[in-house]
Structure formats: C-alpha cells, structure tokens
Scaffold this motif. Structure first.
Motif, PDB file in Angstrom:
ATOM      1  N   GLU A 425       0.831  -1.210   0.000  1.00 10.84           N
ATOM      2  CA  GLU A 425       0.000   0.000   0.000  1.00 10.84           C
ATOM      3  C   GLU A 425       0.862   1.256   0.000  1.00 10.84           C
ATOM      4  N   LYS A 426       1.997   1.190   0.689  1.00  2.65           N
ATOM      5  CA  LYS A 426       2.911   2.351   0.698  1.00  2.65           C
ATOM      6  C   LYS A 426       3.459   2.624  -0.699  1.00  2.65           C
ATOM      7  N   VAL A 427       3.768   1.553  -1.454  1.00  5.59           N
ATOM      8  CA  VAL A 427       4.262   1.737  -2.820  1.00  5.59           C
ATOM      9  C   VAL A 427       3.187   2.374  -3.692  1.00  5.59           C
ATOM     10  N   LYS A 428       1.917   2.008  -3.460  1.00 15.15           N
ATOM     11  CA  LYS A 428       0.817   2.598  -4.235  1.00 15.15           C
ATOM     12  C   LYS A 428       0.693   4.105  -4.006  1.00 15.15           C
ATOM     13  N   ASN A 429       1.165   4.587  -2.863  1.00 14.36           N
ATOM     14  CA  ASN A 429       1.101   6.020  -2.563  1.00 14.36           C
ATOM     15  C   ASN A 429       2.266   6.800  -3.164  1.00 14.36           C
ATOM     16  N   GLN A 430       3.218   6.084  -3.792  1.00 21.15           N
ATOM     17  CA  GLN A 430       4.336   6.775  -4.427  1.00 21.15           C
ATOM     18  C   GLN A 430       3.900   7.434  -5.725  1.00 21.15           C
ATOM     19  N   LEU A 431       4.609   8.480  -6.119  1.00 26.40           N
ATOM     20  CA  LEU A 431       4.238   9.271  -7.309  1.00 26.40           C
ATOM     21  C   LEU A 431       4.303   8.424  -8.578  1.00 26.40           C
ATOM     22  N   SER A 432       5.294   7.536  -8.675  1.00 29.38           N
ATOM     23  CA  SER A 432       5.442   6.712  -9.885  1.00 29.38           C
ATOM     24  C   SER A 432       4.192   5.860 -10.119  1.00 29.38           C
ATOM     25  N   TYR A 433       3.697   5.234  -9.029  1.00 34.08           N
ATOM     26  CA  TYR A 433       2.520   4.366  -9.173  1.00 34.08           C
ATOM     27  C   TYR A 433       1.276   5.184  -9.549  1.00 34.08           C
ATOM     28  N   LYS A 434       1.106   6.352  -8.913  1.00 37.28           N
ATOM     29  CA  LYS A 434      -0.101   7.159  -9.169  1.00 37.28           C
ATOM     30  C   LYS A 434      -0.149   7.639 -10.613  1.00 37.28           C
ATOM     31  N   ILE A 435       0.998   8.100 -11.134  1.00 36.87           N
ATOM     32  CA  ILE A 435       1.020   8.579 -12.526  1.00 36.87           C
ATOM     33  C   ILE A 435       0.787   7.408 -13.482  1.00 36.87           C
ATOM     34  N   GLY A 436       1.479   6.265 -13.220  1.00 33.97           N
ATOM     35  CA  GLY A 436       1.291   5.092 -14.086  1.00 33.97           C
ATOM     36  C   GLY A 436      -0.131   4.573 -14.060  1.00 33.97           C
ATOM     37  N   LYS A 437      -0.787   4.621 -12.886  1.00 35.19           N
ATOM     38  CA  LYS A 437      -2.171   4.146 -12.767  1.00 35.19           C
ATOM     39  C   LYS A 437      -3.104   4.969 -13.648  1.00 35.19           C
ATOM     40  N   ARG A 438      -2.858   6.281 -13.701  1.00 38.23           N
ATOM     41  CA  ARG A 438      -3.709   7.130 -14.557  1.00 38.23           C
ATOM     42  C   ARG A 438      -3.484   6.808 -16.038  1.00 38.23           C
ATOM     43  N   ILE A 439      -2.252   6.455 -16.423  1.00 39.69           N
ATOM     44  CA  ILE A 439      -1.979   6.098 -17.809  1.00 39.69           C
ATOM     45  C   ILE A 439      -2.686   4.784 -18.162  1.00 39.69           C
ATOM     46  N   VAL A 440      -2.616   3.810 -17.258  1.00 38.49           N
ATOM     47  CA  VAL A 440      -3.268   2.508 -17.498  1.00 38.49           C
ATOM     48  C   VAL A 440      -4.785   2.676 -17.574  1.00 38.49           C
TER      49      VAL A 440
END
Length: 468
Positions: A425-440
C-alpha cells in the motif's frame, strides 16, 4: 547647518533602495566623479544614487538641505541633475585654519600645505559663484547668525518657499548662543601677521569679501602692522590663558586623584566579597563531593548486580540460539532465492493439532513494483530530467509495455492475502505508481483521457506538498 535645522530646514531622509544618507551619497559621488578616467558608467552610478535619494524624499513637502565640505567637488554635477537646487556657499576667515590644530607640530611645510588647500577650496567656491549667481548665495559663516534677519531676507529672495524661525523663536533651545566667544585674540593677531607672507591668500579672501552678500569681517591688508596696544593686549591674554590653564590642570589633577582613591576603595571591597564567596563555595563543594562519592558507590553496586543477571540470562539464551541456527540458515536461503525470482515468498508455520495448514505470503512491495502502473510511472518520472529523455519517452513506454506483456504472471493471489500488504500500500502512494495508474486507466476507459493531464498535475502537487 545645525543652526538651520533648528530653525526649520529639514534633513533629507535616507535613499529609498540603498538606505544611504545624503552625506554618504556625496562621498560616493566624489569617489566616482573625481576619477580622471571616468566613463559613462561612473555617471550612471552617480545618477542612480541621486535618483534613489530623491525617491526616498519624494513625500517630503519641506525644503531639504545638507552640508558637506566635499560637495565642492561635485557642485557642477549637482547643479545639472537637481534643476531646482539652490546653493549656500559659506566661507570663513582663514584664521580659523588654526582653530583645532596641534601648535607643537607646526612648521613651514605644514603651514604651506594648509594654505594651499585653503586656496584650492575657496578658488573653486568663487568660480562656481561667479558662474551661477542666480542660484547661489555667498556668505561669511560668522555673519549669518549675527545678522540673521538680513540672512533670512536674502534667502527668501533666492528660495521664496523656505520659512526659517528667527533668533527669538529659538532662544530657549539655544542657551549657549550668547556665551560663544571668538578665537583667541593672540592667535588672531599672529595669523594676520603670518598671512602677509601669502599674498595670494589675501587676494582670494578679499575677493570673497567683495562678492559676499553677507559678511562681518574686515579685509586683510598687506601693509598694515599691529599697534603696540594690540601686541601688549595679546601678551596679557596669552599669559592669563596660561595661568588659567595651569589652575585648571591642578584642579583636574586633584579630581583625578580623588576618583582613583574611590576606585581603589571600591576594588578592595569587591575583592573581600569575592574572597568570602570563594570560601563558602569551597565548603559547599566539599559537602557535595562527599555526597557524590556515596551515591557513586551505590550505583556501582547496582550496576554490578544488573550485569551479573544479564550475563546469566545470556548464557541460557546462547544454547537455545545455537539449536535454531540451522533452521534459520535454511529459511534465509529460501528467502533469498524467492526474492531473486521476484515471486511471492511463502513461509510455513508449524502445523497445530486438529487444525489446517497455515500459509503466510510475503513480497507485496516487489509485486506492486513489477506491476504495469508502477513500471510506466517510474519511466515517466525518470525521463523528465532532460530534453533528450523526454523525446524518447513514448518509445520507452511502448517497450516497457511489451516487456510486461511478455513476462506477465497471471493468477497471482489477491494483495490482501499478503502478510506484508502494508508495504504494498505504501508503494501505491508513491508518485510513480499514481502517474502510471492514470496512464493505465486510459486504456480501460477512453473518456478519462481528458481528465488524465489534470489528474497527473494534481498527483504531483499533492506529492510535493506531503514531502515538504
């Protein structure tokens, strides 16, 4: 100038940006404009200083003015840049050169240098006055306040907007006005005799007397010699001054001796007080030291007991630890192997009687980092550091997507079943995951394409705000 400030002339405020006084600006202007190789840059610096001073006084409605003997060097520049400026050119009798000097150090060379400096200054004063009579008043300093009403009338013609107080309006503020005395008559007489050896000085001074609109002194005559009465009077004054000085010195000496005695007595009293304090502190320190020794013994005893208990406890634990070494070593090997394979790690707990086999999953963090959103977001974040990386960003994203599809592992257990899911869950709060999630999410729902840029900006802003 202080007398004019008392009577109503205002001092200039400091400059707006540099916070410099008018006199400080004068000295900087002299330094810039008196250079032989001055350029346009020197004049630009000077203009900026004057404009900054004007801006600092733009709200002042009163008439402003300041004095500085170095103003003589920059009079022409001040006249050109300050179109409404008026100038009071004040001179005094040359005898005032000897007012504050050490007579014991006087010699022919030093007197020649003083005379030459006086001539250079007052010649410049005369030249400026003759070229700018409409904006100047040439005045003898001593005559200004002995004939102040006459001075006010002359000044009002030059500057109609100025209003100065008369002598009677400031009598209470100037208690020493009537007690001021002239220079020593002896010095006056001897200086006039000395000036006869400098005909150019006499010529310049007499010319200033002719040009001055207000004066009080008489011309210096080359051929006039002092009378016997003047010489005798000078000798009497000189003798009486010396006698007065001798009496003053004796009186000052007595006062100094008395102050020294009082100071000596005060020092002795303070020394006694300090000695008493030292003795009392020594007694207190002795008692405190004995208390510390007893406390120290108790602490050493308690620490020894605690150390023995810890030692006996450790001996019992060591044997148990050695029995578990082989098992821990095997678990570590399994753990390292699973991490290298980027697969979830499974640790089996000992089976309990009449219960099912319990299994704990580990590796939530590595699983999220191997997921497509994190991989794409990480590339976007890392490619924003240079222009070249930004241009290659689309190709890198496509390549990463292909690699993910080729090596995708399906049918993995849900993230909620992992024992270390909090790390995921902590990794999901990182900026890389959030930006990639919006792209997916764009591939899942094309309608989100419009909202995606704004969402990315929002994620970046929130991330920076949290990490301030």
């Amino acid at each position: 100038m202080e007398e004019l400030y008392i009577r109503g002339l205002e001092r200039p405020s400091r400059s707006l940006s540099y916070r410099l006084s008018a006199n400080e600006i004068t000295h900087m202007l002299v330094e810039n404009l008196s250079k032989e190789d001055r350029s346009k840059l020197n004049y630009k610096i000077a203009d900026n200083l004057i404009i900054d001073l004007q801006l600092g006084n733009v709200t002042e409605k009163a008439i402003l003015g300041w004095e500085d003997e170095k103003n003589i060097v920059i009079l022409d520049y001040l006249k050109d840049i300050e179109l409404n400026g008026k100038f009071l050119l004040v001179y005094d009798h040359p005898k005032y050169m000897f007012q504050n000097i050490n007579f014991n150090s006087l010699n022919t060379v030093s007197i020649d240098n003083m005379i030459n400096e006086w001539l250079l200054y007052h010649k410049s004063l005369i030249n400026f006055y003759e070229e700018n009579k409409s904006i100047c008043l040439l005045l003898e300093g001593k005559a200004v306040f002995t004939n102040f009403n006459n001075f006010k009338s002359k000044l009002s013609i030059l500057e109609p907007n100025i209003s100065l107080k008369s002598n009677w309006q400031i009598a209470e503020k100037r208690n020493n006005e009537n007690t001021a005395t002239d220079l020593d008559i002896t010095i006056d007489l001897l200086s006039n005799l000395l000036f006869k050896s400098y005909p150019e000085l006499i010529q310049v001074y007499n010319k200033m007397l002719d040009l001055a609109v207000l004066k009080n002194s008489q011309p210096i005559y080359k051929s006039k010699t002092p009378s016997k009465q003047e010489l005798i009077l000078s000798l009497k004054i000189f003798g009486s001054r010396n006698a007065d000085n001798y009496d003053k010195l004796i009186e000052e000496n007595k006062q100094l001796r008395q102050k020294l005695n009082e100071a000596h007595i005060s020092i002795e009293d303070k020394k006694k007080i300090i000695d008493r304090d030292i003795v009392s502190k020594k007694i207190i320190n002795t008692e405190y030291s004995s208390n510390l020794k007893s406390i120290n013994k108790k602490l050493v005893f308690q620490l020894t007991e605690a150390y023995e208990k810890i030692e006996s406890y450790s001996e019992g634990r060591i044997q148990k630890k050695y029995l578990e070494v082989d098992r821990n070593t095997l678990l570590k090997k399994d753990f390292i192997q699973e991490l290298s394979d980027n697969k979830p790690r499974v640790i089996s707990k000992p089976a309990e009687k009449n219960s099912k086999k319990n299994i704990d999953l580990y590796g939530a963090e590595s699983r999220i980092k191997e997921d497509l959103p994190y991989r794409l977001g990480s590339i976007i974040v890392n490619c924003t550091r240079s222009r070249k990386e930004k241009l290659l960003l689309p190709l890198k994203l496509l390549n990463e997507y292909d690699q993910y599809k080729k090596n995708e592992i399906k049918n993995l257990p849900p993230l909620e079943e992992y024992a270390d899911r909090v790390k995921g869950e902590k990794v999901k709060n990182q900026l890389s995951y959030k930006i990639g999630k919006r792209i997916v999410d764009i591939s899942d729902s094309p309608t989100t394409l419009v909202k995606t840029p704004f969402g990315i900006i929002k994620d970046i802003y929130s991330f920076r705000k949290k990490n301030k």
